[in-house]
Design a protein around this motif. Sequence first.
Motif, PDB file in Angstrom:
ATOM      1  N   VAL A 183     -22.695 -28.071  -3.667  1.00 29.83           N
ATOM      2  CA  VAL A 183     -22.503 -27.229  -4.854  1.00 29.83           C
ATOM      3  C   VAL A 183     -23.472 -27.579  -5.986  1.00 29.83           C
ATOM      4  O   VAL A 183     -23.298 -27.123  -7.114  1.00 29.83           O
ATOM      5  CB  VAL A 183     -21.044 -27.300  -5.360  1.00 29.83           C
ATOM      6  CG1 VAL A 183     -20.084 -26.791  -4.305  1.00 29.83           C
ATOM      7  CG2 VAL A 183     -20.661 -28.723  -5.784  1.00 29.83           C
ATOM      8  N   ILE A 184     -24.493 -28.374  -5.702  1.00 30.05           N
ATOM      9  CA  ILE A 184     -25.477 -28.695  -6.736  1.00 30.05           C
ATOM     10  C   ILE A 184     -26.189 -27.413  -7.166  1.00 30.05           C
ATOM     11  O   ILE A 184     -26.672 -26.658  -6.322  1.00 30.05           O
ATOM     12  CB  ILE A 184     -26.487 -29.745  -6.226  1.00 30.05           C
ATOM     13  CG1 ILE A 184     -25.777 -31.092  -6.034  1.00 30.05           C
ATOM     14  CG2 ILE A 184     -27.655 -29.890  -7.193  1.00 30.05           C
ATOM     15  CD1 ILE A 184     -26.636 -32.155  -5.393  1.00 30.05           C
ATOM     16  N   PRO A 185     -26.259 -27.132  -8.468  1.00 26.53           N
ATOM     17  CA  PRO A 185     -26.842 -25.862  -8.922  1.00 26.53           C
ATOM     18  C   PRO A 185     -28.355 -25.810  -8.751  1.00 26.53           C
ATOM     19  O   PRO A 185     -29.031 -26.845  -8.727  1.00 26.53           O
ATOM     20  CB  PRO A 185     -26.472 -25.823 -10.416  1.00 26.53           C
ATOM     21  CG  PRO A 185     -26.339 -27.266 -10.803  1.00 26.53           C
ATOM     22  CD  PRO A 185     -25.773 -27.959  -9.590  1.00 26.53           C
ATOM     23  N   ASP A 186     -28.884 -24.587  -8.638  1.00 21.31           N
ATOM     24  CA  ASP A 186     -30.332 -24.418  -8.619  1.00 21.31           C
ATOM     25  C   ASP A 186     -30.806 -23.975 -10.005  1.00 21.31           C
ATOM     26  O   ASP A 186     -30.009 -23.765 -10.925  1.00 21.31           O
ATOM     27  CB  ASP A 186     -30.776 -23.453  -7.523  1.00 21.31           C
ATOM     28  CG  ASP A 186     -30.206 -22.046  -7.675  1.00 21.31           C
ATOM     29  OD1 ASP A 186     -29.861 -21.654  -8.818  1.00 21.31           O
ATOM     30  OD2 ASP A 186     -30.116 -21.323  -6.670  1.00 21.31           O
ATOM     31  N   LEU A 187     -32.108 -23.837 -10.156  1.00 21.29           N
ATOM     32  CA  LEU A 187     -32.672 -23.527 -11.475  1.00 21.29           C
ATOM     33  C   LEU A 187     -32.154 -22.201 -12.031  1.00 21.29           C
ATOM     34  O   LEU A 187     -31.872 -22.092 -13.227  1.00 21.29           O
ATOM     35  CB  LEU A 187     -34.198 -23.492 -11.389  1.00 21.29           C
ATOM     36  CG  LEU A 187     -34.920 -24.842 -11.397  1.00 21.29           C
ATOM     37  CD1 LEU A 187     -36.413 -24.633 -11.145  1.00 21.29           C
ATOM     38  CD2 LEU A 187     -34.705 -25.569 -12.724  1.00 21.29           C
ATOM     39  N   LYS A 188     -32.011 -21.195 -11.174  1.00 22.87           N
ATOM     40  CA  LYS A 188     -31.538 -19.902 -11.655  1.00 22.87           C
ATOM     41  C   LYS A 188     -30.109 -19.990 -12.172  1.00 22.87           C
ATOM     42  O   LYS A 188     -29.765 -19.378 -13.194  1.00 22.87           O
ATOM     43  CB  LYS A 188     -31.634 -18.854 -10.545  1.00 22.87           C
ATOM     44  CG  LYS A 188     -31.256 -17.453 -11.020  1.00 22.87           C
ATOM     45  CD  LYS A 188     -31.403 -16.420  -9.928  1.00 22.87           C
ATOM     46  CE  LYS A 188     -31.146 -15.019 -10.461  1.00 22.87           C
ATOM     47  NZ  LYS A 188     -29.834 -14.878 -11.129  1.00 22.87           N
TER      48      LYS A 188
ATOM     49  N   ILE B 126     -28.688 -22.574 -13.479  1.00 25.66           N
ATOM     50  CA  ILE B 126     -28.715 -23.266 -14.766  1.00 25.66           C
ATOM     51  C   ILE B 126     -29.157 -22.310 -15.875  1.00 25.66           C
ATOM     52  O   ILE B 126     -28.572 -22.276 -16.960  1.00 25.66           O
ATOM     53  CB  ILE B 126     -29.652 -24.498 -14.688  1.00 25.66           C
ATOM     54  CG1 ILE B 126     -29.044 -25.541 -13.765  1.00 25.66           C
ATOM     55  CG2 ILE B 126     -29.904 -25.078 -16.079  1.00 25.66           C
ATOM     56  CD1 ILE B 126     -29.956 -26.694 -13.465  1.00 25.66           C
ATOM     57  N   GLU B 127     -30.170 -21.511 -15.576  1.00 25.07           N
ATOM     58  CA  GLU B 127     -30.638 -20.539 -16.556  1.00 25.07           C
ATOM     59  C   GLU B 127     -29.559 -19.503 -16.857  1.00 25.07           C
ATOM     60  O   GLU B 127     -29.329 -19.135 -18.018  1.00 25.07           O
ATOM     61  CB  GLU B 127     -31.896 -19.850 -16.048  1.00 25.07           C
ATOM     62  CG  GLU B 127     -32.481 -18.828 -17.020  1.00 25.07           C
ATOM     63  CD  GLU B 127     -33.734 -18.164 -16.495  1.00 25.07           C
ATOM     64  OE1 GLU B 127     -34.133 -17.130 -17.070  1.00 25.07           O
ATOM     65  OE2 GLU B 127     -34.314 -18.673 -15.522  1.00 25.07           O
ATOM     66  N   ASP B 128     -28.874 -19.026 -15.826  1.00 21.79           N
ATOM     67  CA  ASP B 128     -27.823 -18.018 -16.025  1.00 21.79           C
ATOM     68  C   ASP B 128     -26.645 -18.571 -16.806  1.00 21.79           C
ATOM     69  O   ASP B 128     -26.001 -17.863 -17.582  1.00 21.79           O
ATOM     70  CB  ASP B 128     -27.334 -17.503 -14.668  1.00 21.79           C
ATOM     71  CG  ASP B 128     -28.378 -16.652 -13.946  1.00 21.79           C
ATOM     72  OD1 ASP B 128     -29.356 -16.233 -14.610  1.00 21.79           O
ATOM     73  OD2 ASP B 128     -28.223 -16.423 -12.744  1.00 21.79           O
TER      74      ASP B 128
END
Length: 291
Positions: A278-283, A285-287
């Motif tokens: 479940v580690i977030p990706d860059l998108k 984080i931006e969202d």
Amino acid sequence: MAVWNLGSINIDNVYRVPHLPAPGETLAATAFSQGLGGKGANMSVAIARAASRVAHIGAVGADGKWTVERLMEYGVDTRQIEVVHGEATGHAIIAVAEDGENQIVLFEGTNRTITQDRIGAALTEASPGDTFLTQNETSGQRMGADIAKRLGLRVVYAAAPFDPGAVKDVLPFTDMLVLNQVEAQQLEDALGKPVNALGIENVVVTMGAEGCLWMTDAGGETHVPAISVTPIDTTGAGDTFTGYLVAGLDRGMPMRQALDLATQAGALMVTRLGTADVIPDLKEIEDARLG
């Protein structure tokens, strides 16, 4: 550039509980899940999801082949992961309470079978300016850091789980040290000097809800505040922070910008139940637009 991560790979068995069990207490779990974990694997996934190239150096048993496939799916280069037959993959029993706090029992398994030959062969593919990352959950940390330093790699060391002997072995080769407040105090007690007096170029001490403290060997000290969120599960948040920090630096970000990105990633991570999966990706984080 690229990141070469000598790191653990674990099978995480996660139990949701009303509260962390007290000594001698039998407690019924309200939910169970199994996933990919280990500080090393978590950091590799975070680095990949932060848009950096990462090659993982590690080992699993036959029971852990699926973890290698999962890492590959997340964008990690898995060619330097060895399957060791007759040995059990490292695994963890994780209890997560309703308030987000956790308790972990760890079995190291194949994480302690990584050979010097495997590490040396992997790093022959590295280039000057790449990053070497390691933690305290595998064999071969000192050797890997030594080789990496001589090859011109930036050496980043996450000193967890804390072991004074292991830390002393790796510190002479370390360019950046990442540890939490408890580990920082343990290191100061073991060495008799504060962490900002070790001659390491950059030291980052994570402080949970208080953010992190970045110290340099030139005497600089910068506090990066945390982002206020409601935690669900703190498991893997520190690994996510470190992975994003390393990835940011690998992509050429200034230290403060990389710390800000890592802080956002760590904050989003604690709002999720689970570890590497479940580690977030860059998108994401931006969202989320945290902070």
